[in-house]
Design a protein around this motif. Structure first.
Motif, PDB file in Angstrom:
ATOM      1  N   GLU A   1       0.700  -1.237   0.075  1.00  0.00           N
ATOM      2  CA  GLU A   1      -0.192  -0.078  -0.085  1.00  0.00           C
ATOM      3  C   GLU A   1       0.724   1.140   0.099  1.00  0.00           C
ATOM      4  O   GLU A   1       2.010   1.110   0.621  1.00  0.00           O
ATOM      5  CB  GLU A   1      -1.094  -0.026   1.338  1.00  0.00           C
ATOM      6  CG  GLU A   1      -1.964  -1.296   1.456  1.00  0.00           C
ATOM      7  CD  GLU A   1      -1.253  -2.264   2.320  1.00  0.00           C
ATOM      8  OE1 GLU A   1      -1.910  -3.187   2.934  1.00  0.00           O
ATOM      9  OE2 GLU A   1      -0.056  -2.339   2.330  1.00  0.00           O
TER      10      GLU A   1
ATOM     11  N   CYS B   1      -2.694   0.264  -4.160  1.00  0.00           N
ATOM     12  CA  CYS B   1      -2.103  -1.265  -3.706  1.00  0.00           C
ATOM     13  C   CYS B   1      -1.567  -1.785  -4.615  1.00  0.00           C
ATOM     14  O   CYS B   1      -2.191  -2.187  -5.809  1.00  0.00           O
ATOM     15  CB  CYS B   1      -3.441  -1.873  -3.047  1.00  0.00           C
ATOM     16  SG  CYS B   1      -3.236  -3.731  -2.917  1.00  0.00           S
TER      17      CYS B   1
ATOM     18  N   TRP C   1     -10.464  -3.504   0.781  1.00  0.00           N
ATOM     19  CA  TRP C   1      -9.670  -2.327   1.631  1.00  0.00           C
ATOM     20  C   TRP C   1     -10.328  -2.602   2.650  1.00  0.00           C
ATOM     21  O   TRP C   1     -11.268  -2.588   3.303  1.00  0.00           O
ATOM     22  CB  TRP C   1      -9.938  -1.040   0.945  1.00  0.00           C
ATOM     23  CG  TRP C   1      -9.218  -0.711  -0.085  1.00  0.00           C
ATOM     24  CD1 TRP C   1      -9.388  -0.852  -1.356  1.00  0.00           C
ATOM     25  CD2 TRP C   1      -7.784  -0.257  -0.240  1.00  0.00           C
ATOM     26  NE1 TRP C   1      -8.345  -0.480  -2.422  1.00  0.00           N
ATOM     27  CE2 TRP C   1      -7.303  -0.233  -1.485  1.00  0.00           C
ATOM     28  CE3 TRP C   1      -6.767  -0.065   0.608  1.00  0.00           C
ATOM     29  CZ2 TRP C   1      -6.178   0.179  -1.869  1.00  0.00           C
ATOM     30  CZ3 TRP C   1      -5.647   0.344   0.362  1.00  0.00           C
ATOM     31  CH2 TRP C   1      -5.073   0.722  -0.997  1.00  0.00           C
TER      32      TRP C   1
ATOM     33  N   ARG D   1      -9.390  -1.179   7.293  1.00  0.00           N
ATOM     34  CA  ARG D   1      -8.540  -0.143   7.895  1.00  0.00           C
ATOM     35  C   ARG D   1      -8.737  -0.299   9.709  1.00  0.00           C
ATOM     36  O   ARG D   1      -9.671  -1.294   9.858  1.00  0.00           O
ATOM     37  CB  ARG D   1      -9.153   1.300   7.984  1.00  0.00           C
ATOM     38  CG  ARG D   1     -10.756   1.428   8.422  1.00  0.00           C
ATOM     39  CD  ARG D   1     -11.106   2.859   8.016  1.00  0.00           C
ATOM     40  NE  ARG D   1     -12.526   3.283   8.488  1.00  0.00           N
ATOM     41  CZ  ARG D   1     -12.976   4.490   8.325  1.00  0.00           C
ATOM     42  NH1 ARG D   1     -12.572   5.297   7.413  1.00  0.00           N
ATOM     43  NH2 ARG D   1     -14.416   4.559   8.951  1.00  0.00           N
TER      44      ARG D   1
ATOM     45  N   CYS E   1     -14.845  -3.878  -1.173  1.00  0.00           N
ATOM     46  CA  CYS E   1     -14.134  -4.817  -1.756  1.00  0.00           C
ATOM     47  C   CYS E   1     -14.570  -4.946  -3.347  1.00  0.00           C
ATOM     48  O   CYS E   1     -15.644  -4.147  -3.505  1.00  0.00           O
ATOM     49  CB  CYS E   1     -14.645  -6.197  -1.201  1.00  0.00           C
ATOM     50  SG  CYS E   1     -13.766  -6.811   0.204  1.00  0.00           S
TER      51      CYS E   1
ATOM     52  N   THR F   1     -13.535   2.692  -4.794  1.00  0.00           N
ATOM     53  CA  THR F   1     -12.798   1.671  -4.953  1.00  0.00           C
ATOM     54  C   THR F   1     -12.761   1.252  -6.184  1.00  0.00           C
ATOM     55  O   THR F   1     -13.832   1.063  -6.998  1.00  0.00           O
ATOM     56  CB  THR F   1     -12.972   0.373  -4.161  1.00  0.00           C
ATOM     57  OG1 THR F   1     -13.117   0.570  -2.976  1.00  0.00           O
ATOM     58  CG2 THR F   1     -11.884  -0.768  -4.342  1.00  0.00           C
TER      59      THR F   1
ATOM     60  N   TYR G   1      -7.097   0.828  -6.046  1.00  0.00           N
ATOM     61  CA  TYR G   1      -7.130   2.148  -5.348  1.00  0.00           C
ATOM     62  C   TYR G   1      -8.197   2.205  -4.704  1.00  0.00           C
ATOM     63  O   TYR G   1      -9.310   1.664  -4.657  1.00  0.00           O
ATOM     64  CB  TYR G   1      -7.154   2.942  -6.614  1.00  0.00           C
ATOM     65  CG  TYR G   1      -6.012   3.298  -7.384  1.00  0.00           C
ATOM     66  CD1 TYR G   1      -4.925   3.763  -7.571  1.00  0.00           C
ATOM     67  CD2 TYR G   1      -6.255   2.084  -8.938  1.00  0.00           C
ATOM     68  CE1 TYR G   1      -3.854   3.788  -8.394  1.00  0.00           C
ATOM     69  CE2 TYR G   1      -5.237   2.342  -9.702  1.00  0.00           C
ATOM     70  CZ  TYR G   1      -4.218   2.996  -9.397  1.00  0.00           C
ATOM     71  OH  TYR G   1      -3.118   2.892 -10.370  1.00  0.00           O
ATOM     72  N   LEU G   2      -8.201   3.167  -3.594  1.00  0.00           N
ATOM     73  CA  LEU G   2      -8.970   3.577  -2.659  1.00  0.00           C
ATOM     74  C   LEU G   2      -9.095   5.213  -2.687  1.00  0.00           C
ATOM     75  O   LEU G   2      -8.229   5.805  -2.157  1.00  0.00           O
ATOM     76  CB  LEU G   2      -8.774   2.919  -1.291  1.00  0.00           C
ATOM     77  CG  LEU G   2     -10.128   3.414  -0.506  1.00  0.00           C
ATOM     78  CD1 LEU G   2     -11.513   2.917  -0.726  1.00  0.00           C
ATOM     79  CD2 LEU G   2      -9.626   3.022   1.115  1.00  0.00           C
TER      80      LEU G   2
ATOM     81  N   TYR H   1      -4.670   1.693   6.896  1.00  0.00           N
ATOM     82  CA  TYR H   1      -5.355   1.161   5.903  1.00  0.00           C
ATOM     83  C   TYR H   1      -4.461  -0.010   5.136  1.00  0.00           C
ATOM     84  O   TYR H   1      -3.248   0.151   4.914  1.00  0.00           O
ATOM     85  CB  TYR H   1      -5.926   2.226   4.744  1.00  0.00           C
ATOM     86  CG  TYR H   1      -6.900   3.060   5.237  1.00  0.00           C
ATOM     87  CD1 TYR H   1      -8.152   3.094   4.746  1.00  0.00           C
ATOM     88  CD2 TYR H   1      -6.513   4.113   6.209  1.00  0.00           C
ATOM     89  CE1 TYR H   1      -9.085   4.039   5.303  1.00  0.00           C
ATOM     90  CE2 TYR H   1      -7.656   5.069   6.673  1.00  0.00           C
ATOM     91  CZ  TYR H   1      -8.933   4.860   6.100  1.00  0.00           C
ATOM     92  OH  TYR H   1      -9.787   5.817   6.664  1.00  0.00           O
ATOM     93  N   TYR H   2      -5.242  -1.232   5.025  1.00  0.00           N
ATOM     94  CA  TYR H   2      -4.656  -2.162   4.293  1.00  0.00           C
ATOM     95  C   TYR H   2      -5.458  -2.807   3.082  1.00  0.00           C
ATOM     96  O   TYR H   2      -6.501  -2.621   3.053  1.00  0.00           O
ATOM     97  CB  TYR H   2      -4.808  -3.535   5.351  1.00  0.00           C
ATOM     98  CG  TYR H   2      -4.100  -3.299   6.724  1.00  0.00           C
ATOM     99  CD1 TYR H   2      -2.828  -3.568   6.855  1.00  0.00           C
ATOM    100  CD2 TYR H   2      -4.855  -2.761   7.794  1.00  0.00           C
ATOM    101  CE1 TYR H   2      -2.219  -3.138   8.165  1.00  0.00           C
ATOM    102  CE2 TYR H   2      -4.140  -2.422   8.983  1.00  0.00           C
ATOM    103  CZ  TYR H   2      -2.824  -2.761   9.136  1.00  0.00           C
ATOM    104  OH  TYR H   2      -2.182  -2.650  10.401  1.00  0.00           O
ATOM    105  N   CYS H   3      -4.715  -3.106   2.157  1.00  0.00           N
ATOM    106  CA  CYS H   3      -5.402  -3.857   1.080  1.00  0.00           C
ATOM    107  C   CYS H   3      -5.013  -5.356   1.181  1.00  0.00           C
ATOM    108  O   CYS H   3      -4.119  -5.782   1.850  1.00  0.00           O
ATOM    109  CB  CYS H   3      -4.895  -3.417  -0.347  1.00  0.00           C
ATOM    110  SG  CYS H   3      -3.242  -3.617  -0.804  1.00  0.00           S
TER     111      CYS H   3
ATOM    112  N   TRP I   1      -2.199 -10.076   2.269  1.00  0.00           N
ATOM    113  CA  TRP I   1      -2.352  -8.659   2.985  1.00  0.00           C
ATOM    114  C   TRP I   1      -1.043  -7.834   2.821  1.00  0.00           C
ATOM    115  O   TRP I   1       0.069  -8.489   2.689  1.00  0.00           O
ATOM    116  CB  TRP I   1      -2.425  -8.847   4.499  1.00  0.00           C
ATOM    117  CG  TRP I   1      -4.088  -9.432   4.833  1.00  0.00           C
ATOM    118  CD1 TRP I   1      -4.313 -10.646   4.851  1.00  0.00           C
ATOM    119  CD2 TRP I   1      -4.937  -8.801   5.137  1.00  0.00           C
ATOM    120  NE1 TRP I   1      -5.530 -10.740   4.922  1.00  0.00           N
ATOM    121  CE2 TRP I   1      -5.965  -9.627   5.429  1.00  0.00           C
ATOM    122  CE3 TRP I   1      -5.314  -7.274   5.382  1.00  0.00           C
ATOM    123  CZ2 TRP I   1      -7.338  -9.133   5.855  1.00  0.00           C
ATOM    124  CZ3 TRP I   1      -6.507  -6.789   5.765  1.00  0.00           C
ATOM    125  CH2 TRP I   1      -7.468  -7.925   5.806  1.00  0.00           C
TER     126      TRP I   1
END
Length: 121
Positions: A6, A22, A35, A37, A49, A69, A79-80, A93-95, A111
């Motif tokens: 990310e 991501c 995505w 958080r 998602c 998204t 992308y977010l 924030y995680y993808c 992840w």
């Protein structure tokens, strides 16, 4: 084995916008991307998602109307885009990705390590 990285986090003022990326180490076009958080002191929350075909399968209440998204499979990147950011959006924030299911789940097998977003004046 798929690795995700990310980027795009940082400090932004309330009402501002930020776009997170991501990047995948391998072709992303076959997988569902999610995505998530996690804010300080809170549990992980699913944000949105998107399937390999671009269908949005989940949007959190907080994301609706503000977050978008999307993905560019030819660039192996999802992308977010976050608009009208609020202090409560502050989080890591995680993808995540899943090549076997379109279900938006915190149990996705792949992840990233996360990118920090801080919304503050």
């Amino acid at each position: 084995q798929l690795t995700l990285v990310e980027s795009g986090g940082g400090l932004v003022q309330p009402g501002g916008s930020l776009t997170l990326s991501c990047a995948a180490s391998k072709l992303l076009k076959y997988v569902t991307v999610g995505w998530f958080r996690q804010a300080p002191g809170k549990e992980r929350e699913g944000v949105s998602c998107i399937t390999a075909n671009g269908r949005i399968t989940h949007q959190s209440d907080s994301a609706k109307g503000r977050f978008t998204t999307y993905r560019e499979n030819d660039k192996n990147t999802a992308y977010l885009r976050m608009n009208d950011l609020k202090p409560e959006d502050t989080a890591i924030y995680y993808c995540a990705a899943d090549g076997a299911s379109t279900v938006c789940s915190g149990d996705m097998p792949y992840w990233g390590k996360g990118t920090a977003v801080t919304v503050s004046s």
